[in-house]
Design a protein around this motif. Structure first.
Motif, PDB file in Angstrom:
ATOM      1  N   ALA A  39      -2.139   9.295 -13.116  1.00  0.00           N
ATOM      2  CA  ALA A  39      -2.929   9.085 -11.897  1.00  0.00           C
ATOM      3  C   ALA A  39      -3.815   7.850 -12.031  1.00  0.00           C
ATOM      4  N   THR A  40      -4.389   7.663 -13.212  1.00  0.00           N
ATOM      5  CA  THR A  40      -5.225   6.489 -13.448  1.00  0.00           C
ATOM      6  C   THR A  40      -4.412   5.202 -13.339  1.00  0.00           C
ATOM      7  N   SER A  41      -3.257   5.175 -13.987  1.00  0.00           N
ATOM      8  CA  SER A  41      -2.409   3.976 -13.943  1.00  0.00           C
ATOM      9  C   SER A  41      -2.008   3.638 -12.518  1.00  0.00           C
ATOM     10  N   TYR A  42      -1.589   4.653 -11.763  1.00  0.00           N
ATOM     11  CA  TYR A  42      -1.152   4.384 -10.390  1.00  0.00           C
ATOM     12  C   TYR A  42      -2.316   4.079  -9.457  1.00  0.00           C
ATOM     13  N   PHE A  43      -3.496   4.557  -9.791  1.00  0.00           N
ATOM     14  CA  PHE A  43      -4.670   4.199  -8.994  1.00  0.00           C
ATOM     15  C   PHE A  43      -4.881   2.688  -9.042  1.00  0.00           C
ATOM     16  N   TRP A  44      -4.828   2.123 -10.257  1.00  0.00           N
ATOM     17  CA  TRP A  44      -5.045   0.679 -10.381  1.00  0.00           C
ATOM     18  C   TRP A  44      -3.835  -0.122  -9.906  1.00  0.00           C
ATOM     19  N   LEU A  45      -2.621   0.396 -10.126  1.00  0.00           N
ATOM     20  CA  LEU A  45      -1.435  -0.287  -9.617  1.00  0.00           C
ATOM     21  C   LEU A  45      -1.441  -0.332  -8.091  1.00  0.00           C
ATOM     22  N   LEU A  46      -1.800   0.788  -7.478  1.00  0.00           N
ATOM     23  CA  LEU A  46      -1.862   0.845  -6.021  1.00  0.00           C
ATOM     24  C   LEU A  46      -2.954  -0.068  -5.486  1.00  0.00           C
ATOM     25  N   ALA A  47      -4.099  -0.086  -6.166  1.00  0.00           N
ATOM     26  CA  ALA A  47      -5.183  -0.980  -5.747  1.00  0.00           C
ATOM     27  C   ALA A  47      -4.738  -2.439  -5.823  1.00  0.00           C
TER      28      ALA A  47
ATOM     29  N   THR B  38      -4.347  -4.857  -2.456  1.00  0.00           N
ATOM     30  CA  THR B  38      -5.158  -6.083  -2.384  1.00  0.00           C
ATOM     31  C   THR B  38      -4.348  -7.331  -2.721  1.00  0.00           C
ATOM     32  N   ASN B  39      -3.097  -7.121  -3.167  1.00  0.00           N
ATOM     33  CA  ASN B  39      -2.236  -8.234  -3.602  1.00  0.00           C
ATOM     34  C   ASN B  39      -2.923  -9.067  -4.681  1.00  0.00           C
ATOM     35  N   ASN B  40      -3.588  -8.341  -5.583  1.00  0.00           N
ATOM     36  CA  ASN B  40      -4.368  -8.983  -6.647  1.00  0.00           C
ATOM     37  C   ASN B  40      -3.919  -8.422  -7.998  1.00  0.00           C
ATOM     38  N   ALA B  41      -3.195  -9.232  -8.748  1.00  0.00           N
ATOM     39  CA  ALA B  41      -2.657  -8.779 -10.032  1.00  0.00           C
ATOM     40  C   ALA B  41      -3.756  -8.468 -11.036  1.00  0.00           C
ATOM     41  N   SER B  42      -4.896  -9.134 -10.919  1.00  0.00           N
ATOM     42  CA  SER B  42      -5.973  -8.904 -11.879  1.00  0.00           C
ATOM     43  C   SER B  42      -6.563  -7.493 -11.731  1.00  0.00           C
ATOM     44  N   ILE B  43      -6.526  -6.958 -10.504  1.00  0.00           N
ATOM     45  CA  ILE B  43      -7.013  -5.588 -10.295  1.00  0.00           C
ATOM     46  C   ILE B  43      -6.045  -4.598 -10.918  1.00  0.00           C
TER      47      ILE B  43
ATOM     48  N   PRO C 182      12.034  -3.177  -5.594  1.00  0.00           N
ATOM     49  CA  PRO C 182      13.450  -3.517  -5.478  1.00  0.00           C
ATOM     50  C   PRO C 182      14.254  -2.536  -4.628  1.00  0.00           C
ATOM     51  N   VAL C 183      13.967  -1.252  -4.724  1.00  0.00           N
ATOM     52  CA  VAL C 183      14.756  -0.262  -3.987  1.00  0.00           C
ATOM     53  C   VAL C 183      14.234  -0.047  -2.573  1.00  0.00           C
ATOM     54  N   MET C 184      12.928   0.024  -2.398  1.00  0.00           N
ATOM     55  CA  MET C 184      12.362   0.389  -1.098  1.00  0.00           C
ATOM     56  C   MET C 184      11.723  -0.769  -0.360  1.00  0.00           C
ATOM     57  N   GLY C 185      11.596  -1.927  -1.015  1.00  0.00           N
ATOM     58  CA  GLY C 185      10.984  -3.066  -0.346  1.00  0.00           C
ATOM     59  C   GLY C 185       9.482  -3.092  -0.560  1.00  0.00           C
ATOM     60  N   PRO C 186       8.833  -4.208  -0.255  1.00  0.00           N
ATOM     61  CA  PRO C 186       7.405  -4.352  -0.542  1.00  0.00           C
ATOM     62  C   PRO C 186       6.502  -3.427   0.263  1.00  0.00           C
ATOM     63  N   VAL C 187       6.923  -3.086   1.491  1.00  0.00           N
ATOM     64  CA  VAL C 187       6.072  -2.231   2.336  1.00  0.00           C
ATOM     65  C   VAL C 187       6.286  -0.759   2.008  1.00  0.00           C
TER      66      VAL C 187
ATOM     67  N   LEU D 210       4.640   3.262  -0.519  1.00  0.00           N
ATOM     68  CA  LEU D 210       4.676   4.716  -0.319  1.00  0.00           C
ATOM     69  C   LEU D 210       5.016   5.441  -1.615  1.00  0.00           C
ATOM     70  N   LEU D 211       5.891   4.835  -2.421  1.00  0.00           N
ATOM     71  CA  LEU D 211       6.257   5.465  -3.680  1.00  0.00           C
ATOM     72  C   LEU D 211       5.076   5.465  -4.648  1.00  0.00           C
ATOM     73  N   PHE D 212       4.295   4.397  -4.647  1.00  0.00           N
ATOM     74  CA  PHE D 212       3.070   4.366  -5.451  1.00  0.00           C
ATOM     75  C   PHE D 212       2.117   5.478  -4.992  1.00  0.00           C
ATOM     76  N   VAL D 213       1.989   5.611  -3.680  1.00  0.00           N
ATOM     77  CA  VAL D 213       1.115   6.657  -3.121  1.00  0.00           C
ATOM     78  C   VAL D 213       1.620   8.034  -3.515  1.00  0.00           C
ATOM     79  N   ALA D 214       2.950   8.219  -3.459  1.00  0.00           N
ATOM     80  CA  ALA D 214       3.532   9.522  -3.781  1.00  0.00           C
ATOM     81  C   ALA D 214       3.293   9.898  -5.245  1.00  0.00           C
ATOM     82  N   VAL D 215       3.427   8.931  -6.153  1.00  0.00           N
ATOM     83  CA  VAL D 215       3.176   9.219  -7.571  1.00  0.00           C
ATOM     84  C   VAL D 215       1.708   9.569  -7.787  1.00  0.00           C
ATOM     85  N   LEU D 216       0.825   8.796  -7.183  1.00  0.00           N
ATOM     86  CA  LEU D 216      -0.604   9.080  -7.303  1.00  0.00           C
ATOM     87  C   LEU D 216      -0.927  10.448  -6.715  1.00  0.00           C
ATOM     88  N   ALA D 217      -0.340  10.757  -5.538  1.00  0.00           N
ATOM     89  CA  ALA D 217      -0.573  12.057  -4.900  1.00  0.00           C
ATOM     90  C   ALA D 217      -0.017  13.183  -5.755  1.00  0.00           C
TER      91      ALA D 217
END
Length: 521
Positions: free
Chosen positions: A132-140, A144-149, A316-321, A325-332
């Motif tokens: 959950a922690t990893s995906y929180f920062w990945l989703l953020a 924000t389209n900010n790799a540093s976050i 790659p599979v679902m596209g950038p938009v 959702l997959l990031f959200v689903a893992v975090l959820a």
């Protein structure tokens, strides 16, 4: 607020009433129905979290036979589920494996079985919080389209602080009771399954279009578990697969709070397992067809991405938009499971304390929320400490603890299955149904899981097992150290507890004839 103490007085029968009567431990009766119980089981397992954590590792162990391993892991779980169902019918008690194993084999084996359940839950809670922690920062970072976050997750201090915060929030929510987030749980489980179905559909589409160079055509040979190259690889893959189904027994831990406590939890657990095996097979086949199971490119076994498959495949599979959702689903998935996974550990500790197998303070139930408050807080603190220590001493904490978790699961599930056979041994000749559901199926499930347990222990001695990391000065794999170390710690705590609570260990508190501490509907 003060908390209700439901602990029986020493010297009395455990219920304090005539044999055959029952009494509750103070939990909220009728809080959960069939659908709610099944949702708890699915949420605790956290299918999206399990898939992103183990798809790559499983493919790395067994290659194209990954779908077959998912089925192979389902078989012992299904067989053990019959044992749980029969035991729950006879003895609906929130202590589940602990209570049943004590009644079958006596206090010491039962105590260690309860310890196995508790420590397995602590391990998985730490994994859930970490993912959950990893995906929180990945989703953020994605939003924000900010790799540093996104890169903040690589900072150990930031990662640990974020993880401990999530554990504290989940502990607080679980403390407030079964119904505090019922609607949220329904929504989060629904979100997981919908996004997973969308991923599967789009992966099949990418596979048919040959979008990726590593794509494969489906083959029925993928469903053959005997095609795995070695027994060591098969056992490692099976251990991971068993981990992916762990958590369905949370349905049973809420039996005292479920309408129809003798039947509903068993039915809910079977529903949860059917949903899970269908989800795993569909996702595994679709992902393997789309990107292959090798170690090149987006292949599932690529060491750079195998520990977090969906992070690599989302775009790659679902596209950038839609990939977000997959990031959200893992975090959820991780967040929802983090909350519901407190259910079995807190209720097992409550039962152990009620029956004098742990200090009396853990037998107290909050008068308003009807939850084992102190047991829940203890689980949260233990989870935070375990994850912090493991993160500081291991660079591959998720991989190593998942393999160690497989050991703990096999340990207490197999004991529970054998307890079913021994408890009902006098009834096995009454009918064909009793013979198979109380005898044949549980003993087969128990033997399969025991075999995986001992084979994994043997293989885990090799320093290259799991992540391949070892503690300084030891020529033994971290998985072996974690697994054996936690069981040894349980023995030490048991001996200390025996000196303080001798009545339980003399067999004076909980016996086969002790009535269950539940309120029937």
């Amino acid at each position: 607020m003060t908390q209700l103490d439901v602990r029986p007085r020493a010297g009395d029968t455990v219920s304090g009433v005539a044999e055959g009567d029952v009494r509750g431990k103070g939990l909220g009766k009728g809080s959960v129905g069939l659908v709610g119980s099944a949702v708890i089981g699915i949420s605790t397992v956290a299918p999206v979290y399990c898939l992103t954590s183990t798809l790559g590792s499983t493919a790395g162990e067994v290659g194209l036979q990954m779908p077959a391993i998912f089925l192979a892991g389902f078989l012992p779980m299904l067989l053990v589920a019959f044992a749980y169902r029969e035991l729950n019918k006879a003895m609906p008690d929130c202590g589940t494996s602990f209570t049943w194993t004590v009644k079958a084999f006596g206090p010491r084996i039962g105590w260690m079985c309860g310890w196995g359940l508790v420590i397995a839950t602590i391990i998985v809670l730490s994994n859930l919080a970490g993912v959950a922690t990893s995906y929180f920062w990945l989703l953020a970072g994605e939003i924000t389209n900010n790799a540093s976050i996104a890169a903040l997750d690589d900072n150990k201090l930031v990662h640990i602080v974020t993880c401990l915060t999530l554990i504290a929030v989940a502990t607080a929510i679980s403390y407030r009771g079964m119904t505090a987030t019922k609607g949220v749980q329904y929504a989060l489980v629904g979100l997981q399954l919908v996004v997973l179905a969308l991923f599967v559909a789009m992966a099949f589409q990418k596979a048919s279009a040959g979008t990726f160079d590593t794509a494969l055509d489906f083959s029925w040979s993928w469903m053959n578990p005997f095609a795995v190259e070695s027994m060591a690889a098969f056992t490692a893959g099976l251990s991971l697969s068993i981990f992916m189904y762990w958590g369905w027994d949370a349905c049973l831990a809420t039996n005292e709070e479920t309408t129809g406590s003798t039947k509903t939890p068993g039915r809910a657990s079977l529903i949860a397992m059917i949903v899970l095996v269908g989800s795993y097979l569909a996702t595994g086949i679709a992902a393997q067809m789309a990107v292959g199971s090798g170690g090149e490119g987006l292949g599932l076994a690529n060491e750079e991405t195998s520990g977090n498959v969906f992070a690599a495949l989302a775009g790659p599979v679902m596209g950038p938009v839609l990939g977000i959702l997959l990031f959200v689903a893992v975090l959820a998935s991780a967040a929802a499971s983090l909350q519901t996974t407190f259910i079995p550990v807190a209720r097992t500790v409550l039962a152990m304390s009620t029956y004098e197998a742990l200090p009396p303070s853990y037998a107290k139930v909050h008068p308003r929320f009807k939850t084992p408050g102190r047991a829940t807080v203890m689980a949260g603190v233990a989870t935070g400490v375990f994850y912090t220590v493991m993160t500081l001493v291991s660079e591959n904490v998720l991989t190593d603890t998942i393999f160690a978790l497989g050991l703990m699961i096999c340990f207490y599930y197999s004991l529970t299955a054998f307890a079913c056979v021994w408890y009902f041994r006098g009834e096995l000749r009454r009918s064909a149904r009793d013979l198979f559901f109380k005898g044949v199926f549980p003993v087969l499930g128990g033997l399969l899981l025991a075999a995986v347990f001992f084979k994994t222990l043997y293989d885990a001695w090799d320093p290259s097992y799991g992540s391949g990391s070892t503690l300084p000065g030891l020529d033994v794999g971290n998985v072996f150290v974690i697994g054996v170390g936690l069981l040894a710690l349980g023995l030490v705590i048991m001996f200390v507890t025996e000196r303080r609570s001798p009545a339980f260990f003399r067999g004076e508190v909980l016996t086969k004839s002790t009535p269950a501490l539940v309120v029937e509907d």
